[in-house]
Design a protein around this motif. Structure first.
Motif, PDB file in Angstrom:
ATOM      1  N   SER A   1       0.790  -1.241   0.000  1.00  0.00           N
ATOM      2  CA  SER A   1       0.000   0.000   0.000  1.00  0.00           C
ATOM      3  C   SER A   1       0.817   1.283   0.000  1.00  0.00           C
ATOM      4  CB  SER A   1      -0.986   0.040   1.175  1.00  0.00           C
ATOM      5  OG  SER A   1      -1.866  -1.044   1.099  1.00  0.00           O
ATOM      6  N   ALA A   2       2.127   1.216  -0.134  1.00  0.00           N
ATOM      7  CA  ALA A   2       2.924   2.432  -0.250  1.00  0.00           C
ATOM      8  C   ALA A   2       2.784   2.964  -1.675  1.00  0.00           C
ATOM      9  CB  ALA A   2       4.384   2.169   0.074  1.00  0.00           C
ATOM     10  N   ALA A   3       2.351   4.210  -1.815  1.00  0.00           N
ATOM     11  CA  ALA A   3       2.155   4.816  -3.131  1.00  0.00           C
ATOM     12  C   ALA A   3       3.193   5.893  -3.417  1.00  0.00           C
ATOM     13  CB  ALA A   3       0.756   5.407  -3.237  1.00  0.00           C
ATOM     14  N   VAL A   4       3.735   6.490  -2.352  1.00  0.00           N
ATOM     15  CA  VAL A   4       4.713   7.569  -2.496  1.00  0.00           C
ATOM     16  C   VAL A   4       5.814   7.369  -1.456  1.00  0.00           C
ATOM     17  CG1 VAL A   4       5.087  10.067  -2.308  1.00  0.00           C
ATOM     18  CG2 VAL A   4       2.987   9.202  -3.339  1.00  0.00           C
ATOM     19  N   ALA A   5       7.054   7.608  -1.867  1.00  0.00           N
ATOM     20  CA  ALA A   5       8.198   7.559  -0.948  1.00  0.00           C
ATOM     21  C   ALA A   5       8.875   8.921  -0.960  1.00  0.00           C
ATOM     22  CB  ALA A   5       9.180   6.470  -1.374  1.00  0.00           C
ATOM     23  N   ARG A   6       9.118   9.450   0.229  1.00  0.00           N
ATOM     24  CA  ARG A   6       9.801  10.742   0.365  1.00  0.00           C
ATOM     25  C   ARG A   6      11.119  10.507   1.100  1.00  0.00           C
ATOM     26  NH1 ARG A   6       6.200  14.746  -0.842  1.00  0.00           N
ATOM     27  NH2 ARG A   6       4.017  14.114  -0.783  1.00  0.00           N
ATOM     28  N   LEU A   7      12.216  10.908   0.483  1.00  0.00           N
ATOM     29  CA  LEU A   7      13.528  10.743   1.102  1.00  0.00           C
ATOM     30  C   LEU A   7      13.744  11.856   2.121  1.00  0.00           C
ATOM     31  CD1 LEU A   7      16.191   9.202   1.266  1.00  0.00           C
ATOM     32  CD2 LEU A   7      17.048  10.661  -0.574  1.00  0.00           C
ATOM     33  N   LEU A   8      13.998  11.453   3.363  1.00  0.00           N
ATOM     34  CA  LEU A   8      14.246  12.407   4.441  1.00  0.00           C
ATOM     35  C   LEU A   8      15.708  12.362   4.851  1.00  0.00           C
ATOM     36  CD1 LEU A   8      11.162  11.644   6.729  1.00  0.00           C
ATOM     37  CD2 LEU A   8      11.321  13.261   4.808  1.00  0.00           C
TER      38      LEU A   8
ATOM     39  N   GLN B   1      12.669  16.675   4.143  1.00  0.00           N
ATOM     40  CA  GLN B   1      12.601  16.122   2.788  1.00  0.00           C
ATOM     41  C   GLN B   1      13.782  16.613   1.970  1.00  0.00           C
ATOM     42  OE1 GLN B   1       8.740  16.007   0.943  1.00  0.00           O
ATOM     43  NE2 GLN B   1       9.626  16.008  -1.102  1.00  0.00           N
ATOM     44  N   ALA B   2      14.494  15.671   1.329  1.00  0.00           N
ATOM     45  CA  ALA B   2      15.739  15.991   0.638  1.00  0.00           C
ATOM     46  C   ALA B   2      15.646  15.902  -0.877  1.00  0.00           C
ATOM     47  CB  ALA B   2      16.840  15.069   1.135  1.00  0.00           C
ATOM     48  N   ALA B   3      14.532  15.386  -1.385  1.00  0.00           N
ATOM     49  CA  ALA B   3      14.399  15.211  -2.851  1.00  0.00           C
ATOM     50  C   ALA B   3      12.912  15.179  -3.184  1.00  0.00           C
ATOM     51  CB  ALA B   3      15.068  13.917  -3.284  1.00  0.00           C
ATOM     52  N   ALA B   4      12.635  15.231  -4.459  1.00  0.00           N
ATOM     53  CA  ALA B   4      11.245  15.136  -4.905  1.00  0.00           C
ATOM     54  C   ALA B   4      10.679  13.770  -4.518  1.00  0.00           C
ATOM     55  CB  ALA B   4      11.168  15.335  -6.414  1.00  0.00           C
TER      56      ALA B   4
END
Length: 69
Positions: free
Chosen positions: A47-54, A59-62
């Motif tokens: 169920s993960a649809a979006v990953a945000r790099l922290l 947040q470090a990237a799109a």
């Protein structure tokens, strides 16, 4: 010396942060990105649809969309 921490915040399709699955914490950006590249299909199935790099909680990237074709 405190090491920088990199991790992925995973969200569902509605934008709600998931408490499972959990991203490991990495010592560098390369390892974090490699882990996502190796595991994104399994994360999408959970169920993960979006990953945000922290990076140290910021947040470090799109955001990365996790979509199984």
């Amino acid at each position: 010396m405190i090491r920088a921490q990199w991790e992925w915040a995973l969200e569902d399709a509605a934008g709600v942060r998931l408490d499972r699955p959990i991203s490991p914490v990495f010592g560098n950006q390369f390892d974090a990105e490699q882990w996502l590249g190796e595991n994104w299909r399994d994360l999408a199935k959970q169920s993960a649809a979006v990953a945000r790099l922290l990076h140290d909680g910021v947040q470090a990237a799109a955001p990365v969309t996790l979509r199984i074709p």
